[in-house]
Motif scaffolding. Structure first.
Motif, PDB file in Angstrom:
ATOM      1  N   ASN A  47       0.821  -1.153  -0.023  1.00  0.00           N
ATOM      2  CA  ASN A  47       0.066  -0.087  -0.089  1.00  0.00           C
ATOM      3  C   ASN A  47       0.872   1.230   0.121  1.00  0.00           C
ATOM      4  O   ASN A  47       1.338   1.559   0.821  1.00  0.00           O
ATOM      5  CB  ASN A  47      -0.781  -0.064   1.152  1.00  0.00           C
ATOM      6  N   ASP A  53      -0.753   8.113   5.327  1.00  0.00           N
ATOM      7  CA  ASP A  53      -1.040   7.452   6.802  1.00  0.00           C
ATOM      8  C   ASP A  53       0.044   8.169   7.739  1.00  0.00           C
ATOM      9  O   ASP A  53      -0.150   8.846   8.878  1.00  0.00           O
ATOM     10  CB  ASP A  53      -1.401   6.243   6.970  1.00  0.00           C
ATOM     11  N   LYS A 237      -0.099  -5.495   1.813  1.00  0.00           N
ATOM     12  CA  LYS A 237      -1.374  -5.810   1.941  1.00  0.00           C
ATOM     13  C   LYS A 237      -1.595  -7.283   2.143  1.00  0.00           C
ATOM     14  O   LYS A 237      -0.795  -8.148   1.648  1.00  0.00           O
ATOM     15  CB  LYS A 237      -1.967  -5.630   0.458  1.00  0.00           C
ATOM     16  N   ASP A 242      -7.193  -6.624   2.380  1.00  0.00           N
ATOM     17  CA  ASP A 242      -7.074  -5.240   1.907  1.00  0.00           C
ATOM     18  C   ASP A 242      -7.245  -5.049   0.756  1.00  0.00           C
ATOM     19  O   ASP A 242      -6.356  -5.762  -0.426  1.00  0.00           O
ATOM     20  CB  ASP A 242      -5.468  -4.948   2.214  1.00  0.00           C
ATOM     21  N   PRO A 245     -11.124   0.529  -0.019  1.00  0.00           N
ATOM     22  CA  PRO A 245     -11.239   1.179   1.179  1.00  0.00           C
ATOM     23  C   PRO A 245     -12.386   0.741   2.047  1.00  0.00           C
ATOM     24  O   PRO A 245     -13.448   0.583   1.516  1.00  0.00           O
ATOM     25  CB  PRO A 245     -11.182   2.599   0.726  1.00  0.00           C
ATOM     26  N   ASP A 249     -10.080   2.086   7.688  1.00  0.00           N
ATOM     27  CA  ASP A 249      -8.745   2.238   7.247  1.00  0.00           C
ATOM     28  C   ASP A 249      -8.064   3.014   8.175  1.00  0.00           C
ATOM     29  O   ASP A 249      -6.797   3.072   8.103  1.00  0.00           O
ATOM     30  CB  ASP A 249      -8.904   2.916   5.982  1.00  0.00           C
ATOM     31  N   ARG A 252      -6.722   0.582  10.369  1.00  0.00           N
ATOM     32  CA  ARG A 252      -5.652  -0.527   9.661  1.00  0.00           C
ATOM     33  C   ARG A 252      -4.452  -0.003   9.171  1.00  0.00           C
ATOM     34  O   ARG A 252      -3.417  -0.620   9.433  1.00  0.00           O
ATOM     35  CB  ARG A 252      -6.580  -0.933   8.377  1.00  0.00           C
ATOM     36  N   TRP A 253      -4.520   1.275   8.571  1.00  0.00           N
ATOM     37  CA  TRP A 253      -3.062   1.823   8.238  1.00  0.00           C
ATOM     38  C   TRP A 253      -2.636   2.793   9.208  1.00  0.00           C
ATOM     39  O   TRP A 253      -1.474   2.950   9.237  1.00  0.00           O
ATOM     40  CB  TRP A 253      -3.239   2.470   6.849  1.00  0.00           C
TER      41      TRP A 253
END
Length: 365
Positions: A47, A53, A237, A242, A245, A249, A252-253
């Motif tokens: 990703n 992020d 990922k 994954d 979106p 998120d 997750r990120w």
């Protein structure tokens, strides 16, 4: 409260921007593949947007790190927002205007969807707006991150009305409230839908990390290395997990991004030549983030016409990312810094950062 320049965080800004550039360069190879008959660069296991992020967490960290002494001061919100607007607006407006002019003169090259004047105005004012059905992005698509940044800045500016501890509590409650609205109700109203994304939690992660830093939290070098490696592993990922979106998120990120930023911010600093060079590139990360599409698109066409199918398109990704990085340094020196000096001079001394304050993150900026 003096805030010394954190070189590790500056280096991480460079890394974050470079990740985004690599991801966009890989995306360019999909068009090149059709033209050249060669397979596109398949970097889909990672990703590459993870750089965004990281930027959001860094932004939260640096806002608290550099503005802790503003909490509870009269007019603090005005000082803070003025500095932020000076830092963000000039280059973004200039490049947005260049994109609009280019789209009018060379629509076949840029292919920028422009719905109406309201969308254009919203783009300049950092108001989330629908670019095409189902896509809440400004004229310059990657400027969606700045729309999110500006929303965070407004919340942060409001929190400055209170003393530090109470202000941080208010900010935490506000961000959690918006994230909860997004998760629980999934609003359809465009602005509320955008502002209530779980990604807003990433700013909060950075803010709380800065509070820990200001209270003396530190990591030994071995612990920081392990934490950073775990965080970067999180950008890989997971098959079946994954894909598109999701409403989660921000977790997750955001959690892996927090680990990466914590490893950089809380670890022992270094002033080696390599670190200083990378920190200097971190200074140019805002230019790299905003300007790299203007470099990648022409370079794609040059590659198709002059290199053709003789070299793997994975090589294009590496070459394009390197050229975009070097080009961004020139944009920073010749455009961003002069624009910043002009804006500071125009708005007066009160808009300038204190001499001890580091270059602040944009979003990434």
């Amino acid at each position: 409260m003096a805030a010394e320049r954190n070189l590790n965080v500056q280096v991480l800004r460079a890394v974050a921007a470079f990740l985004v550039v690599v991801g966009h360069a890989a995306h360019e190879t999909e068009v090149m593949s059709a033209a050249l008959g060669r397979p596109a660069a398949d970097l889909s296991a990672v990703n590459w947007g993870f750089g965004v992020d990281i930027f959001f967490v860094i932004s939260g960290f640096i806002m608290v790190y550099t503005s802790a002494d503003l909490f509870g001061r009269p007019g603090a919100w005005r000082i803070f927002l003025t500095r932020r607007l000076i830092r963000i607006v000039p280059l973004y407006w200039l490049l947005t205007t260049a994109l609009l002019v280019g789209a009018l003169l060379m629509p076949q090259l840029l292919n920028v969807p422009i719905s109406d004047w309201k969308h254009v105005l919203a783009s300049y004012l950092f108001i989330p707006s629908m670019r095409v059905p189902g896509e809440i992005r400004p004229v310059m698509a990657l400027g969606w991150t700045l729309n999110m940044e500006m929303f965070f800045y407004v919340l942060f500016a409001a929190a400055l009305a209170f003393p530090f501890r109470r202000g941080m509590a208010v900010l935490t409650l506000a961000i959690l409230s918006f994230a909860t609205i997004g998760l629980a109700f999934q609003p359809e109203q465009v602005q509320l839908a955008f502002w209530s994304q779980s990604l807003v939690l990433e700013f909060l992660f950075g803010c709380l990390l800065a509070v820990a830093f200001l209270n003396g939290a530190r990591l030994t070098a071995p612990v920081a290395i392990v934490l950073g490696l775990i965080g970067f592993a999180g950008m890989l990922k997971v098959p079946g997990l994954d894909g598109e979106p999701t409403a989660f998120d921000g977790l997750r990120w955001g959690v892996p991004a927090l680990l990466v930023v914590a490893a950089a911010a809380l670890s022992p600093g270094s002033s080696s030549r390599a670190v200083l060079w990378l920190a200097a590139l971190g200074d140019a990360s805002y230019s790299l983030y905003l300007a790299h599409p203007f470099i990648l698109r022409p370079l794609r066409n040059v590659w198709i016409n002059f290199v053709g199918d003789s070299i793997s398109l994975t090589v294009y990704v590496l070459v394009a990312a390197a050229i975009a990085t070097l080009g961004s340094v020139l944009v920073y020196r010749w455009l961003e810094r002069p624009l910043l000096r002009w804006a500071q001079a125009w708005l007066g001394p009160s808009s300038k950062r204190p001499a001890h304050a580091p270059e602040q993150a944009a979003a990434l900026s």
